[in-house]
Design an enzyme around this catalytic site. Sequence first.
Site, PDB file in Angstrom:
ATOM      1  N   ASP A  16       0.674  -1.154  -0.024  1.00  0.00           N
ATOM      2  CA  ASP A  16      -0.062  -0.074   0.151  1.00  0.00           C
ATOM      3  C   ASP A  16       0.909   1.118  -0.187  1.00  0.00           C
ATOM      4  OD1 ASP A  16      -2.480   1.358   0.011  1.00  0.00           O
ATOM      5  OD2 ASP A  16      -2.764   1.240   1.935  1.00  0.00           O
ATOM      6  N   HIS A  33       2.562   2.905  -9.151  1.00  0.00           N
ATOM      7  CA  HIS A  33       2.428   1.360  -9.398  1.00  0.00           C
ATOM      8  C   HIS A  33       3.629   0.856  -9.925  1.00  0.00           C
ATOM      9  CE1 HIS A  33      -1.358   1.779  -7.688  1.00  0.00           C
ATOM     10  NE2 HIS A  33      -2.051   2.270  -8.822  1.00  0.00           N
ATOM     11  N   LEU A 127      11.004 -20.837  -4.027  1.00  0.00           N
ATOM     12  CA  LEU A 127       9.803 -19.990  -3.155  1.00  0.00           C
ATOM     13  C   LEU A 127       8.852 -20.002  -4.194  1.00  0.00           C
ATOM     14  CD1 LEU A 127      10.800 -16.547  -1.600  1.00  0.00           C
ATOM     15  CD2 LEU A 127       8.957 -16.723  -3.368  1.00  0.00           C
TER      16      LEU A 127
HETATM   17  C1  IPE Z   1      -5.365  -2.859  -0.462  1.00  0.00           C
HETATM   18  O1  IPE Z   1      -5.254  -1.596  -0.534  1.00  0.00           O
HETATM   19  C2  IPE Z   1      -5.636  -3.746  -1.668  1.00  0.00           C
HETATM   20  C3  IPE Z   1      -4.249  -3.961  -2.300  1.00  0.00           C
HETATM   21  C4  IPE Z   1      -3.114  -3.485  -1.846  1.00  0.00           C
HETATM   22  C5  IPE Z   1      -4.222  -4.549  -3.586  1.00  0.00           C
HETATM   23  P1  IPE Z   1      -6.143  -0.518  -0.831  1.00  0.00           P
HETATM   24  O2  IPE Z   1      -5.386   0.673  -1.047  1.00  0.00           O
HETATM   25  O3  IPE Z   1      -7.108  -0.769  -2.071  1.00  0.00           O
HETATM   26  O4  IPE Z   1      -7.260  -0.585   0.608  1.00  0.00           O
HETATM   27  P2  IPE Z   1      -7.941   0.738   1.302  1.00  0.00           P
HETATM   28  O5  IPE Z   1      -8.972   1.329   0.304  1.00  0.00           O
HETATM   29  O6  IPE Z   1      -7.005   1.445   1.796  1.00  0.00           O
HETATM   30  O7  IPE Z   1      -8.689  -0.083   2.460  1.00  0.00           O
HETATM   31  C1  IPE Z   2      -1.409  -0.053  -3.504  1.00  0.00           C
HETATM   32  O1  IPE Z   2      -1.264   1.293  -3.612  1.00  0.00           O
HETATM   33  C2  IPE Z   2      -1.612  -0.722  -4.814  1.00  0.00           C
HETATM   34  C3  IPE Z   2      -2.840  -0.980  -5.420  1.00  0.00           C
HETATM   35  C4  IPE Z   2      -4.029  -0.886  -4.390  1.00  0.00           C
HETATM   36  C5  IPE Z   2      -3.052  -1.452  -6.599  1.00  0.00           C
HETATM   37  P1  IPE Z   2      -2.621   2.354  -3.528  1.00  0.00           P
HETATM   38  O2  IPE Z   2      -2.778   2.683  -5.067  1.00  0.00           O
HETATM   39  O3  IPE Z   2      -3.608   2.035  -2.771  1.00  0.00           O
HETATM   40  O4  IPE Z   2      -1.849   3.548  -2.863  1.00  0.00           O
HETATM   41  P2  IPE Z   2      -2.404   4.576  -1.845  1.00  0.00           P
HETATM   42  O5  IPE Z   2      -3.141   3.801  -0.704  1.00  0.00           O
HETATM   43  O6  IPE Z   2      -3.376   5.329  -2.824  1.00  0.00           O
HETATM   44  O7  IPE Z   2      -1.246   5.589  -1.495  1.00  0.00           O
HETATM   45 MG    MG Z   3      -4.085   2.283  -0.857  1.00  0.00          MG
END
Ligand code: IPE
Ligand code: IPE
Ligand code: MG
Length: 237
Positions: A16, A33, A127
């Site tokens: 995240d 990403h 792994l």
């Molecule tokens: C969880 O992250 C999903 C992934 C890392 C793929 P999100 O950024 O989507 O989750 P919320 O919205 O903060 O709960």
């Molecule tokens: C996690 O990073 C990746 C995915 C959920 C695909 P985010 O895109 O949720 O990044 P933030 O939370 O907006 O910073």
């Molecule tokens: Mg996120």
Amino acid sequence: MSTDKPIPQHVAIIMDGNGRWAKQRGLDRSEGHIAGVESIRTTLKAALRHGVRQLTFYAFSTENWGRPQAEVEALMELLCRSIINETPELKKQGVRVQIIGERSRFSERVQYYLAQIEQETAASEKLTMVLALNYSSRDELRRAMQQIGREVAEGHLQPEAIDEQTIAAHLDTAGMPDPDLVIRTSGEQRLSNFLMWQSAYAEFYFPEVLWPDFSEEEFARALEVYAKRDRRFGLVK
Ligand code: IPE
Ligand code: IPE
Ligand code: MG
């Protein structure tokens, strides 16, 4: 790496903070990403070095379809491109890739690459890298319940015979060990529908670092934290 510290067999990671990382730099979220893929590569190397046997990455949740279309499209493109670029190196490193999540919602092209990377790496044994794609725990449980229901309706399974093993065997993670350690980066402290059944006795670690900044040192720190935890599994120790 020789150490007598307990090493988690299975580390599951909620990656995240990609969007915030990009925003801090005035970049498009998709750049976050792209940078995040590099962190997957780094983490994989570190895990191999430490003797971790399974890494599960939460890469795309069932809820993530609700993001802006351009971001979803960029993620799908990145997924295909990463599979093409990384497969040879993964094979060389002895990494087997498996997918969890419901894949029929992906385009034919994405589904082709998912099948491709699973087939290409099927014989690797060092792994297992699991990618959770169009995954959520509730959806996984829903699909498992449907399958169990079908088996009961067809007379192959008695309702009284359903035990925890039956349920586990109908999840996408059938045959995989439960996570010992769940890491979520970016300081958020929630599961967001990730491996809820499987994490019943996992240890949790929530570093502040944003996923694109996650490093070998950060991974080593997570293992240090894990080694100091006292896992009791409900027993008296
Ligand atoms: C969880 O992250 C999903 C992934 C890392 C793929 P999100 O950024 O989507 O989750 P919320 O919205 O903060 O709960
Ligand atoms: C996690 O990073 C990746 C995915 C959920 C695909 P985010 O895109 O949720 O990044 P933030 O939370 O907006 O910073
Ligand atoms: Mg996120």
